[in-house]
Design a protein around this motif. Structure first.
Motif: not given
Length: 417
Positions: A56-67, A69-76
């Motif tokens: 999941g983290i690497m998917t977001l990294r590729h997503f950001q590098k491709s232009g 915006k990653p959103v990380i949702l912490i499930g508090g």
């Protein structure tokens, strides 16, 4: 030839990330227009993420590098309920303080991989407790509950399996799919986020979220999942004999992290290079083709690349040098996991079993004694056969430490103060 036009989807497809996609053409178009947003959710059940979350983290990294915006949702908020997906029993309920502590640790796991800030493609982190805790229960049921069919909900794998096995499935857990879907709706409303990503075990929840956005807002939203990762031998990714492979350095040292990747099974090297590193495709093809003892070259490349992403190039190089010393001439290195005991303990004589526990090579003295009985324990590269062996100051080497080994691949140093 890839079916996708967007750089992001082409890249992760080639690297083996994609298991399921909703609305393939529409998602592809979304990823090529403006600044797309994608979110990945993590419940705050521990104060770090482990290697199992790296896809999941690497998917977001590729997503950001491709232009994107990653959103990380912490499930508090959802942590107060507990995600029942793929669980055979209910999770323990955590306190507000425990959840807040865990959320802070999870953020630290993401920071080496993503750029956070206020820019158009900078990652943001949000907490669903901000809206879930403010919900009036009756109002929530009236607004959101009407869109969910019990007929569909009881067919989800986790629900069906628990019911078939007559295992307890609480009404609290049954609400989880509504809450996760509502998270997607809130992120759609607040930030314009139209893509949720997750493991394939989350497919039912993700689809429910896209459906809710369509029904409640008439909007288009998409889902993408990756396959659940196991090793070639069938082991769960991120688990080892001595516990989870955590990402935060205070829970798993850079050297131990490097060793985890160095110990990858031969058949997994190419796949893990694609998933967990940014090594170019042609170089992966070359490394994957190595045979015999040369496959160790590929394993070192994997360990270096993965450790560099998380801990930096210097830590990766120090870990490689430490491993080279251990596996080469038997000398020790500062990057090895190290524990310090009072000088008086070794002066009086310290049980080898207690030393193995002190440095983290065993969870208890009983486990350490079993290592010794199995012939898997070594002190300064010499096999230990006596469970009552005492280590003394005479065992301390010129480097000021005693080298302890559990099996062929796990090593640590014991020093005095």
């Amino acid at each position: 030839m890839s079916q996708f036009k967007s750089d992001f989807l082409r890249e992760i497809e080639t690297r083996g990330f994609i298991k399921q996609v909703t609305h393939t053409g529409e998602l592809d178009a979304y990823c090529t227009s403006g600044v797309p947003l994608a979110y990945y959710g993590c419940d705050a059940t521990a104060d770090s993420l482990h290697v199992g979350s790296l896809v999941g983290i690497m998917t977001l990294r590729h997503f950001q590098k491709s232009g994107g915006k990653p959103v990380i949702l912490i499930g508090g908020g959802t942590t107060k309920v507990g995600d029942p997906t793929d669980k055979e029993k209910s999770r323990p309920i955590l306190t507000e303080e425990e959840i807040a502590h865990n959320a802070a640790g999870i953020r630290r796991a993401f920071e080496p991989f993503l750029t956070f800030g206020d820019g158009p493609t900078d990652a943001i982190m949000v907490n669903n407790d901000d809206w879930l805790s403010a919900l009036g229960y009756i109002d929530f049921l009236r607004e959101i509950g009407k869109y969910f069919s019990i007929n569909t909900m009881v067919k989800q794998d986790t629900v069906a399996r628990r019911l078939a096995n007559e295992q307890n499935y609480t009404f609290l857990e049954f609400n989880y799919v509504l809450l996760q879907s509502y998270d997607f709706l809130e992120l759609f409303r607040r930030h314009g986020c139209r893509l949720q990503i997750g493991g394939s075990d989350q497919w039912g929840n993700i689809v429910a979220g896209t459906d809710l956005i369509h029904k409640a807002e008439g909007g288009e939203a998409y889902g993408l999942t990756w396959p659940l990762i196991t090793t070639s031998s069938g082991a769960k990714m991120g688990k080892t004999a001595d516990g989870a492979v955590w990402l935060n350095a205070d829970k798993r040292s850079p050297y131990e992290y490097w060793q985890f990747w160095r110990n990858t099974e031969d058949a997994d090297v190419g796949r893990f290079l694609r998933l967990f590193t940014e090594v170019p495709h042609d170089e992966i093809d070359r490394l994957e083709a190595l045979e015999g003892a040369d496959i160790n070259i590929a394993k070192v490349a994997l360990a270096n690349a993965a450790t560099t992403l998380l801990h930096g190039e210097i830590a990766a190089k120090e870990s490689e040098l430490a491993a080279s010393a251990v596996f080469g001439d038997g000398s020790s290195a500062d990057a090895l996991p190290t524990a310090t005991v009072p000088h008086a303990d070794l002066a009086a004589g310290m049980l080898a079993a207690a030393a193995f526990t002190a440095v983290g090579l065993s969870k208890s003295n009983g486990e350490a004694r079993r290592l010794i009985k199995q012939g898997a324990a070594r002190v300064n590269d010499a096999e230990v056969s006596d469970v009552n062996l005492l280590l003394t100051l005479s065992d301390v080497g010129e480097n000021g430490a005693i080298k302890l080994s559990a099996g062929k691949k796990r090593h640590a140093l014991l020093k005095t103060e």
